[in-house]
Design a protein around this motif. Structure first.
Motif, PDB file in Angstrom:
ATOM      1  N   ILE A  20     -36.549 -19.673 -28.721  1.00  0.00           N
ATOM      2  CA  ILE A  20     -37.610 -18.911 -29.374  1.00  0.00           C
ATOM      3  C   ILE A  20     -37.207 -17.446 -29.464  1.00  0.00           C
ATOM      4  O   ILE A  20     -36.493 -16.919 -28.600  1.00  0.00           O
ATOM      5  CB  ILE A  20     -38.980 -19.052 -28.661  1.00  0.00           C
ATOM      6  N   VAL A  21     -37.629 -16.803 -30.541  1.00  0.00           N
ATOM      7  CA  VAL A  21     -37.347 -15.385 -30.729  1.00  0.00           C
ATOM      8  C   VAL A  21     -38.645 -14.625 -30.502  1.00  0.00           C
ATOM      9  O   VAL A  21     -39.672 -14.931 -31.124  1.00  0.00           O
ATOM     10  CB  VAL A  21     -36.801 -15.116 -32.150  1.00  0.00           C
ATOM     11  N   VAL A  22     -38.595 -13.662 -29.568  1.00  0.00           N
ATOM     12  CA  VAL A  22     -39.808 -12.912 -29.233  1.00  0.00           C
ATOM     13  C   VAL A  22     -39.644 -11.422 -29.543  1.00  0.00           C
ATOM     14  O   VAL A  22     -38.524 -10.903 -29.587  1.00  0.00           O
ATOM     15  CB  VAL A  22     -40.195 -13.069 -27.739  1.00  0.00           C
ATOM     16  N   GLU A  23     -40.787 -10.795 -29.738  1.00  0.00           N
ATOM     17  CA  GLU A  23     -40.800  -9.354 -29.963  1.00  0.00           C
ATOM     18  C   GLU A  23     -41.818  -8.750 -29.011  1.00  0.00           C
ATOM     19  O   GLU A  23     -42.996  -9.113 -29.041  1.00  0.00           O
ATOM     20  CB  GLU A  23     -41.243  -9.089 -31.409  1.00  0.00           C
ATOM     21  N   ASP A  24     -41.367  -7.854 -28.146  1.00  0.00           N
ATOM     22  CA  ASP A  24     -42.256  -7.191 -27.179  1.00  0.00           C
ATOM     23  C   ASP A  24     -43.140  -8.178 -26.430  1.00  0.00           C
ATOM     24  O   ASP A  24     -44.359  -8.019 -26.359  1.00  0.00           O
ATOM     25  CB  ASP A  24     -43.116  -6.132 -27.878  1.00  0.00           C
ATOM     26  N   PHE A  25     -42.518  -9.194 -25.883  1.00  0.00           N
ATOM     27  CA  PHE A  25     -43.236 -10.220 -25.132  1.00  0.00           C
ATOM     28  C   PHE A  25     -43.613  -9.635 -23.767  1.00  0.00           C
ATOM     29  O   PHE A  25     -42.744  -9.252 -22.983  1.00  0.00           O
ATOM     30  CB  PHE A  25     -42.326 -11.441 -24.975  1.00  0.00           C
ATOM     31  N   PRO A  26     -44.946  -9.533 -23.460  1.00  0.00           N
ATOM     32  CA  PRO A  26     -45.358  -8.793 -22.250  1.00  0.00           C
ATOM     33  C   PRO A  26     -45.255  -9.616 -20.956  1.00  0.00           C
ATOM     34  O   PRO A  26     -45.859 -10.677 -20.847  1.00  0.00           O
ATOM     35  CB  PRO A  26     -46.825  -8.458 -22.555  1.00  0.00           C
ATOM     36  N   VAL A  27     -44.488  -9.108 -20.010  1.00  0.00           N
ATOM     37  CA  VAL A  27     -44.355  -9.754 -18.696  1.00  0.00           C
ATOM     38  C   VAL A  27     -44.386  -8.704 -17.586  1.00  0.00           C
ATOM     39  O   VAL A  27     -44.238  -7.508 -17.864  1.00  0.00           O
ATOM     40  CB  VAL A  27     -43.035 -10.576 -18.590  1.00  0.00           C
ATOM     41  N   VAL A  28     -44.591  -9.148 -16.364  1.00  0.00           N
ATOM     42  CA  VAL A  28     -44.599  -8.258 -15.208  1.00  0.00           C
ATOM     43  C   VAL A  28     -43.543  -8.784 -14.233  1.00  0.00           C
ATOM     44  O   VAL A  28     -43.422 -10.000 -14.049  1.00  0.00           O
ATOM     45  CB  VAL A  28     -45.988  -8.272 -14.522  1.00  0.00           C
ATOM     46  N   VAL A  29     -42.798  -7.888 -13.605  1.00  0.00           N
ATOM     47  CA  VAL A  29     -41.790  -8.323 -12.626  1.00  0.00           C
ATOM     48  C   VAL A  29     -42.506  -8.790 -11.357  1.00  0.00           C
ATOM     49  O   VAL A  29     -43.250  -8.015 -10.750  1.00  0.00           O
ATOM     50  CB  VAL A  29     -40.798  -7.188 -12.290  1.00  0.00           C
ATOM     51  N   VAL A  30     -42.331 -10.040 -10.975  1.00  0.00           N
ATOM     52  CA  VAL A  30     -42.950 -10.560  -9.754  1.00  0.00           C
ATOM     53  C   VAL A  30     -41.935 -10.523  -8.615  1.00  0.00           C
ATOM     54  O   VAL A  30     -42.197  -9.986  -7.543  1.00  0.00           O
ATOM     55  CB  VAL A  30     -43.471 -12.003  -9.970  1.00  0.00           C
ATOM     56  N   ASN A  31     -40.751 -11.103  -8.827  1.00  0.00           N
ATOM     57  CA  ASN A  31     -39.685 -11.055  -7.815  1.00  0.00           C
ATOM     58  C   ASN A  31     -38.494 -10.318  -8.391  1.00  0.00           C
ATOM     59  O   ASN A  31     -37.946 -10.722  -9.417  1.00  0.00           O
ATOM     60  CB  ASN A  31     -39.264 -12.469  -7.399  1.00  0.00           C
ATOM     61  N   ASP A  32     -38.104  -9.226  -7.707  1.00  0.00           N
ATOM     62  CA  ASP A  32     -36.954  -8.448  -8.187  1.00  0.00           C
ATOM     63  C   ASP A  32     -35.701  -8.813  -7.385  1.00  0.00           C
ATOM     64  O   ASP A  32     -35.748  -9.704  -6.533  1.00  0.00           O
ATOM     65  CB  ASP A  32     -37.262  -6.943  -8.134  1.00  0.00           C
ATOM     66  N   ILE A  33     -34.599  -8.095  -7.633  1.00  0.00           N
ATOM     67  CA  ILE A  33     -33.348  -8.441  -6.952  1.00  0.00           C
ATOM     68  C   ILE A  33     -33.276  -7.848  -5.540  1.00  0.00           C
ATOM     69  O   ILE A  33     -32.313  -8.053  -4.823  1.00  0.00           O
ATOM     70  CB  ILE A  33     -32.102  -8.000  -7.765  1.00  0.00           C
ATOM     71  N   TYR A  34     -34.325  -7.098  -5.170  1.00  0.00           N
ATOM     72  CA  TYR A  34     -34.317  -6.442  -3.860  1.00  0.00           C
ATOM     73  C   TYR A  34     -35.184  -7.184  -2.840  1.00  0.00           C
ATOM     74  O   TYR A  34     -35.443  -6.703  -1.731  1.00  0.00           O
ATOM     75  CB  TYR A  34     -34.784  -4.990  -4.002  1.00  0.00           C
ATOM     76  N   GLY A  35     -35.725  -8.341  -3.244  1.00  0.00           N
ATOM     77  CA  GLY A  35     -36.534  -9.136  -2.313  1.00  0.00           C
ATOM     78  C   GLY A  35     -38.016  -8.794  -2.319  1.00  0.00           C
ATOM     79  O   GLY A  35     -38.774  -9.297  -1.492  1.00  0.00           O
ATOM     80  N   ASN A  36     -38.449  -7.934  -3.246  1.00  0.00           N
ATOM     81  CA  ASN A  36     -39.880  -7.610  -3.318  1.00  0.00           C
ATOM     82  C   ASN A  36     -40.635  -8.725  -4.046  1.00  0.00           C
ATOM     83  O   ASN A  36     -40.086  -9.389  -4.922  1.00  0.00           O
ATOM     84  CB  ASN A  36     -40.100  -6.291  -4.067  1.00  0.00           C
ATOM     85  N   ASP A  37     -41.903  -8.891  -3.682  1.00  0.00           N
ATOM     86  CA  ASP A  37     -42.750  -9.923  -4.277  1.00  0.00           C
ATOM     87  C   ASP A  37     -44.110  -9.317  -4.625  1.00  0.00           C
ATOM     88  O   ASP A  37     -44.876  -8.942  -3.736  1.00  0.00           O
ATOM     89  CB  ASP A  37     -42.918 -11.084  -3.275  1.00  0.00           C
ATOM     90  N   LEU A  38     -44.395  -9.230  -5.924  1.00  0.00           N
ATOM     91  CA  LEU A  38     -45.644  -8.607  -6.383  1.00  0.00           C
ATOM     92  C   LEU A  38     -46.878  -9.324  -5.843  1.00  0.00           C
ATOM     93  O   LEU A  38     -47.860  -8.680  -5.476  1.00  0.00           O
ATOM     94  CB  LEU A  38     -45.688  -8.587  -7.923  1.00  0.00           C
ATOM     95  N   TYR A  39     -46.844 -10.660  -5.779  1.00  0.00           N
ATOM     96  CA  TYR A  39     -48.024 -11.399  -5.311  1.00  0.00           C
ATOM     97  C   TYR A  39     -48.358 -11.033  -3.866  1.00  0.00           C
ATOM     98  O   TYR A  39     -49.513 -10.830  -3.517  1.00  0.00           O
ATOM     99  CB  TYR A  39     -47.790 -12.914  -5.411  1.00  0.00           C
ATOM    100  N   GLU A  40     -47.308 -10.967  -3.021  1.00  0.00           N
ATOM    101  CA  GLU A  40     -47.545 -10.637  -1.614  1.00  0.00           C
ATOM    102  C   GLU A  40     -48.014  -9.195  -1.453  1.00  0.00           C
ATOM    103  O   GLU A  40     -48.946  -8.902  -0.716  1.00  0.00           O
ATOM    104  CB  GLU A  40     -46.267 -10.860  -0.798  1.00  0.00           C
ATOM    105  N   GLU A  41     -47.353  -8.306  -2.197  1.00  0.00           N
ATOM    106  CA  GLU A  41     -47.698  -6.888  -2.053  1.00  0.00           C
ATOM    107  C   GLU A  41     -49.080  -6.579  -2.623  1.00  0.00           C
ATOM    108  O   GLU A  41     -49.863  -5.828  -2.026  1.00  0.00           O
ATOM    109  CB  GLU A  41     -46.643  -6.024  -2.762  1.00  0.00           C
TER     110      GLU A  41
END
Lengths: 184, 287
Positions: free
Chosen positions: A155-176
């Protein structure tokens, strides 16, 4: 919390700047796959066979859309719950997958693979299928059409809105996020 | 004896399925608006705004609110003075479901639970539905329909508590279920709680509790107060819209008990929790 516009495929540099909670607008190509397709992709890797798309820098969107009406590119297309792909995701990440879009918690193996091989898990808003479909400009089935809604689509998307939940540093948006707002 | 034709039931069900999966119900719309006003977290507010915008787009484009258009669930009350012509009521519900899902471009989500093969060709498009029949007096057919998504169903649980655990045990169980489910069940949610009856019937009641419009009080004053107490406790968890942290996790708690008498066995206290995501697609038809 920062905001970024990123083009797929994603590079190590792209994902390195992302932190849990950042808002990202993705443009370019995404691949759709759910449990059944994941099982087949992993089987191909284990058998040393080629995949139906290039995994290097790829972003997979966990979605099983509704059928498009005549004239539509895609039907309603919001994220499905991601944990069902947890047993398959680490091997894909090891082989070059850089991003996953879904909703809901990931297990420790996926989070570790994200840290080790530099990949990011994005959350899209579940139940916003009509809104998210508007950001999808093109869609075609590239593998496993017999799986119906679970087929692999490019699929081809344009400005598809997402939020970073798990990054490469071990952070977790849900927990925080939960820790920040819990009242006990 | 009042006569109702099979074809009229099929059409009513077909139309209801298409409308309710593309138009957010009034009670849910109001509940999401209120949650947006009360929410303090900026991230959660942004999610709630997207959900309201999604509802507008879905209605104007007649596109499903959510791609998971669910299993078709029916609670049906059949009056003893109704006669159906041209087919059986069960056949009419099957046909109405198939046509609603297929002609409405909704997703066929039923599959063989072992092979996982989609049932759309072998059994029919998004068939079979799940139907609970009840026989009542009168000459009407009352049909409640819900398109129940898999994500929120996956976070639902049932148990049988010891009677001594009482209300505190019920509260703790509900809290555990909602806490474990976290972001996976697409909060803000409605929590259906079935208490009493039997092990199986508690689960049925927890599902039926989700048909009550949000904002409508429980007719039992004691349970109405208990629902509000549970909701307040759940909102302290901090899960928020889509689990990104916030104060508005639960839009309502609905408790249902076995009538008459809020009955259960003297030895048991069955409790079931059925979670409903924010895309609560429910409708009521009288034929």
């Amino acid at each position: 919390m920062a905001e970024y516009k990123l083009q797929t495929p994603l590079s190590d540099e792209d994902v390195s700047k992302l932190k849990a909670g950042d808002i990202v607008y993705l443009s370019g190509t995404l691949y759709t796959a759910r449990d059944a397709a994941h099982k087949r992709l992993v089987d191909l890797i284990l058998n040393g066979e080629p995949l139906p798309f290039d995994l290097q820098g790829a972003v997979i969107y966990y979605v099983g859309p509704t059928p498009p009406k005549p004239g539509e590119v895609i039907g309603s297309a919001g994220p499905t719950t991601s944990y069902r792909m947890d047993s398959y995701a680490p091997i894909l990440i090891e082989h070059g997958l850089k991003g996953m879009i879904g909703k809901g918690k990931r297990n420790q193996d996926v989070k570790e693979a994200c840290k080790k091989h530099k990949a990011v898990y994005f959350g899209a808003v579940g139940g916003a299928g009509a809104l998210l479909a508007k950001r999808i400009k093109d869609a075609k089935v590239i593998a496993y059409p017999e799986l119906g809604p679970e087929a692999v689509r490019e699929i081809v998307v344009e400005d598809f809105p997402v939020v970073v939940v798990n990054d490469i540093y071990g952070n977790d948006l849900y927990e925080e996020g939960r820790k920040l707002w819990a009242k006990q | 004896m009042r006569r109702v034709h099979y074809k009229d039931i099929v059409k009513a069900i077909r139309d209801t399925i298409i409308y309710s999966t593309t138009h957010l119900s009034e009670d849910m719309h109001k509940a999401l608006q209120e949650a947006l006003e009360k929410e303090e977290s900026i991230v959660a507010k942004a999610v709630l705004e997207q959900l309201l915008e999604n509802a507008e787009i879905a209605a104007s484009e007649e596109k499903p609110l959510c791609q998971d258009t669910g299993l078709a669930i029916f609670f049906v009350k059949v009056g003893s003075d109704v006669q159906i012509e041209g087919g059986t009521l069960k056949e009419a519900i099957y046909e109405g479901t198939r046509r609603g899902y297929e002609e409405g471009y909704l997703r066929a989500s039923t599959c063989d639970c072992f092979t996982r093969a989609n049932l759309k060709d072998e059994v029919g498009y998004n068939l079979p539905p799940i139907i609970y029949f009840d026989l009542v007096e009168g000459d009407k057919i009352e049909i409640e329909f819900a398109a129940k998504g898999g994500g929120s169903e996956n976070g639902s649980r049932a148990t049988v508590l010891a009677p001594a655990q009482g209300k505190e045990g019920i509260l703790n169980f509900v809290k555990q279920v909602v806490s474990d489910a976290g972001p996976n069940v697409c909060p803000p949610i409605v929590v259906g709680v079935g208490v009493g009856g039997s092990f199986d019937y508690a689960a049925v009641m927890s599902k039926h509790a989700l048909f009550r419009d949000v904002g409508t009080p429980n007719p039992d004053p004691e349970l109405d107060a208990f629902e509000k107490e549970i909701q307040e406790e759940l909102n302290k968890l901090g899960i928020g819209a889509m689990g990104m942290g916030g104060t508005q996790t639960v839009l309502a708690v609905h408790i249902e008990t076995y009538q008459p008498g809020r009955m259960c066995h003297i030895a048991s206290l069955p409790v079931a929790v059925n979670i409903q995501c924010h895309s609560s697609r429910h409708a009521h038809i009288t034929i």
